[in-house]
Structures are given as C-alpha cells and as structure tokens.
Design a protein around this motif. Structure first.
Motif, short mmCIF file in Angstrom:
data_model
loop_
_atom_site.label_atom_id
_atom_site.label_comp_id
_atom_site.label_asym_id
_atom_site.label_seq_id
_atom_site.Cartn_x
_atom_site.Cartn_y
_atom_site.Cartn_z
N GLY A 64 88.40 49.66 34.15
CA GLY A 64 88.57 51.40 34.33
C GLY A 64 87.69 51.96 33.25
O GLY A 64 86.96 51.27 32.88
N GLU A 65 87.89 52.95 33.17
CA GLU A 65 86.86 54.20 32.43
C GLU A 65 87.37 53.87 30.91
O GLU A 65 86.46 53.77 30.07
CB GLU A 65 86.87 55.46 33.35
CG GLU A 65 86.59 55.91 34.22
CD GLU A 65 84.90 54.93 34.40
OE1 GLU A 65 84.54 56.02 33.11
OE2 GLU A 65 84.59 54.89 35.25
N ALA A 66 88.55 53.85 30.56
CA ALA A 66 88.99 54.16 28.98
C ALA A 66 89.68 52.55 29.00
O ALA A 66 89.72 52.70 27.14
CB ALA A 66 90.28 55.11 29.02
N LYS A 67 90.23 51.34 29.53
CA LYS A 67 90.87 50.92 28.65
C LYS A 67 90.00 49.57 28.21
O LYS A 67 89.09 48.63 29.36
CB LYS A 67 91.88 50.25 29.83
CG LYS A 67 92.86 49.47 29.34
CD LYS A 67 93.29 49.07 27.97
CE LYS A 67 94.54 48.24 27.03
NZ LYS A 67 95.60 48.55 26.41
N ILE A 68 90.07 48.93 27.50
CA ILE A 68 88.80 48.15 27.02
C ILE A 68 89.94 46.95 26.65
O ILE A 68 91.34 46.85 25.48
CB ILE A 68 88.26 48.70 25.59
CG1 ILE A 68 86.62 49.22 25.72
CG2 ILE A 68 86.99 47.14 24.75
CD1 ILE A 68 86.17 49.73 24.66
N LEU A 69 89.27 45.93 26.30
CA LEU A 69 90.64 44.25 26.11
C LEU A 69 89.52 43.52 25.30
O LEU A 69 88.28 43.53 26.02
CB LEU A 69 90.92 43.65 27.06
CG LEU A 69 92.84 44.20 28.11
CD1 LEU A 69 92.67 43.82 28.70
CD2 LEU A 69 93.12 44.40 26.25
N PHE A 70 89.35 42.90 24.01
CA PHE A 70 88.73 41.91 23.49
C PHE A 70 89.15 40.70 24.08
O PHE A 70 90.03 40.63 24.09
CB PHE A 70 88.61 42.28 22.50
CG PHE A 70 87.98 43.71 22.00
CD1 PHE A 70 86.98 44.00 21.53
CD2 PHE A 70 88.66 45.19 21.81
CE1 PHE A 70 86.23 45.29 21.18
CE2 PHE A 70 88.29 45.90 21.63
CZ PHE A 70 87.23 46.03 21.25
N ASP A 71 88.11 39.90 24.13
CA ASP A 71 87.97 38.70 24.04
C ASP A 71 88.56 37.94 22.09
O ASP A 71 87.48 37.75 21.94
CB ASP A 71 86.59 37.58 24.79
CG ASP A 71 87.23 36.46 24.43
OD1 ASP A 71 87.72 35.36 24.18
OD2 ASP A 71 86.93 36.00 26.00
#
Length: 89
Positions: free
Chosen positions: A45-52
C-alpha cells in the motif's frame, strides 16, 4: 517488548529492535536509499513497509568491508603487521 524474529519480514519497529538501533536510523537508511526498494524492503500500500530480514543480514555483513575485504581479514593483517614490527625492535 518481546519480538520474535522467525518471520522473514520485519516492520520498521521490529527491524530497529533486531539491529538494536533507533527507528530514526532505519528511516535515515531509507531516505539515503541505502536500503533499496525491492531488495531490502517492500511497500504494501502507501504506508506499510516490510523489510526482508535475510537481505538486511546480507547488508549488515557487507558493512564490515569498505574495500571489499572482510573486517576479520583486515584485523588479521593488522595483527600480523604489529607482530612483525614489534620483532624488529
């Protein structure tokens, strides 16, 4: 706060805890583009970030090598140099 790191993906807050740094450190790495979209992190989406987590681990391991040599190798070379120099005196 107990965070389990068994997931391959981490939020900003979880990553900060995982690396034992502040969230602003993570944000600085994002803004400086040291963390790359599609490699180190993904947007949902616009705001959610997930790091690998695995890519972050690779990035972290690479931080010990500024000239392509692992930090451990640099330390061993320096130790040999100091030992040799001390024998000369």
């Amino acid at each position: 706060m107990l965070i389990k790191f068994n997931s391959p993906y981490l939020s900003k807050k979880e990553l900060a805890s995982y690396l034992k740094v502040s969230e602003s450190f993570i944000k600085n790495k994002l803004y400086s583009k040291e963390f790359e979209l599609g490699i180190h992190y993904f947007k949902i989406g616009e705001a959610k970030i997930l790091f690998d987590r695995l890519e972050i681990d690779k990035w972290l391991q690479g931080k010990g090598a500024s000239d392509g040599k692992p930090l451990r190798q640099k330390q061993q070379t320096l130790s040999k140099y100091i030992s040799q120099r001390s024998k000369d005196y």
